[in-house]
Design a protein around this motif. Structure first.
Motif, PDB file in Angstrom:
ATOM      1  N   GLU A   1       0.973  -0.971   0.166  1.00  0.00           N
ATOM      2  CA  GLU A   1       0.002   0.021  -0.040  1.00  0.00           C
ATOM      3  C   GLU A   1       0.953   1.083   0.126  1.00  0.00           C
TER       4      GLU A   1
ATOM      5  N   ALA B   1       0.801   4.039  -2.954  1.00  0.00           N
ATOM      6  CA  ALA B   1       0.524   5.422  -2.426  1.00  0.00           C
ATOM      7  C   ALA B   1       1.599   6.643  -2.821  1.00  0.00           C
TER       8      ALA B   1
ATOM      9  N   GLN C   1       1.133   9.675  -5.102  1.00  0.00           N
ATOM     10  CA  GLN C   1       1.544  10.953  -4.767  1.00  0.00           C
ATOM     11  C   GLN C   1       2.266  11.727  -5.743  1.00  0.00           C
TER      12      GLN C   1
ATOM     13  N   GLN D   1       5.765   4.982   3.159  1.00  0.00           N
ATOM     14  CA  GLN D   1       5.441   5.716   2.112  1.00  0.00           C
ATOM     15  C   GLN D   1       6.348   7.087   1.959  1.00  0.00           C
TER      16      GLN D   1
END
Length: 277
Positions: free
Chosen positions: A31, A35, A39, A265
């Motif tokens: 994930e 992400a 982004q 992330q």
């Protein structure tokens, strides 16, 4: 969207940038990488490879990575990393992976050529691109620290290897090691010679801890894919450790996983902005 074909890496090579390929072992890391790609609006590769399967069931991790890639709002490839088993490689190709790596770098040259050529035949039949490796990148990609460099890639042998195997990308050993090593430095002169000898995009494993300027020079010399693992593990563990004292009393495992995902992330975003533009 799930990446298809070699464009993701060939375009990076032409544009003088590198695609980030990020190791994933679980849901939170998958994930986080997707992400970060969304982004930054940059392509990413999910590494769901042989060493990762030792932690997560192969079928489950593959389905997770492929599903995430298919539903992403940016281009996401799913890559089999460091595979030494042609049956496993064939399974991943048939499952829908967009690229695979056959790692015969620890074998004698002729055996490496033969195994990699077999991998190319298997993968190309399904439109999947193949990364090979020549030279010895030291360390274990899951846990290594302070590793010494292995045998470096010979430029002329690299030309023969690419010609005889038909690989689409070549992972090289030019002073890089898996994991953090404060003494690791890239042999940029050797890298330049390899770039002159072969036409396919080059891949760098083990950029952790290298000076950013040195890595940027490597990108200018033809490195179009950089594998990232150790920084992600460290980001995840540091965030989880910091969050844990406040979460133990309430048994808030979700809070710990969330903290780790957010940290990964952010690390991926920083890496993409440094090497992907």
């Amino acid at each position: 969207m799930l990446s298809q074909g070699t464009a993701v890496i060939s375009n990076a090579s032409v544009d003088g940038r590198a695609v980030g390929a990020f190791a994933t072992y679980n849901l939170e890391q998958v994930e986080a990488v997707v992400a970060a790609g969304e982004q930054t609006e940059l392509p990413v590769l999910l590494l769901a490879g042989s060493s990762h399967f030792r932690h997560a069931n192969r079928r489950l991790l593959a389905v997770l990575a492929l599903t995430a890639a298919e539903h992403a709002r940016t281009e996401v490839g799913v890559h089999l990393d460091h595979c030494r088993d042609l049956d496993e490689l064939r399974w991943c190709v048939e499952a829908g992976y967009s690229s695979v790596m056959y790692d015969g770098s620890h074998d004698p040259f002729e055996q490496n050529v033969a195994g990699t050529a077999d991998a190319v035949r298997i993968a190309h039949d399904r439109g999947v691109w193949v990364e090979g490796e020549l030279g010895a990148v030291g360390g274990d990609e899951d846990v290594s620290t302070g590793v010494r460099t292995g045998a470096m890639t010979d430029p002329q042998q690299a030309a023969e290897f690419v010609d005889r195997t038909g690989v689409d990308a070549l992972a090289v050993a030019v002073g890089n090691v898996h994991g953090f090593s404060p003494d690791a430095r890239l042999d940029l002169e050797r890298l330049a010679e390899i770039r002159q000898a072969v036409s396919v995009p080059l891949v760098l494993h083990g950029a952790s801890g290298l000076p950013a300027e040195e890595v940027r020079k490597a990108i200018k010399l033809g490195v179009a894919k950089i594998n990232v693992n150790a920084e992600l593990r460290r980001a995840y563990l540091d965030a989880a450790a910091a969050a844990l004292p406040d979460l133990v009393e309430g048994a808030d495992a979700v809070g710990m996983w969330r903290a780790g995902r957010q940290a990964v992330q952010q690390q991926v975003v920083e890496t993409l902005l440094a090497y992907g533009t």
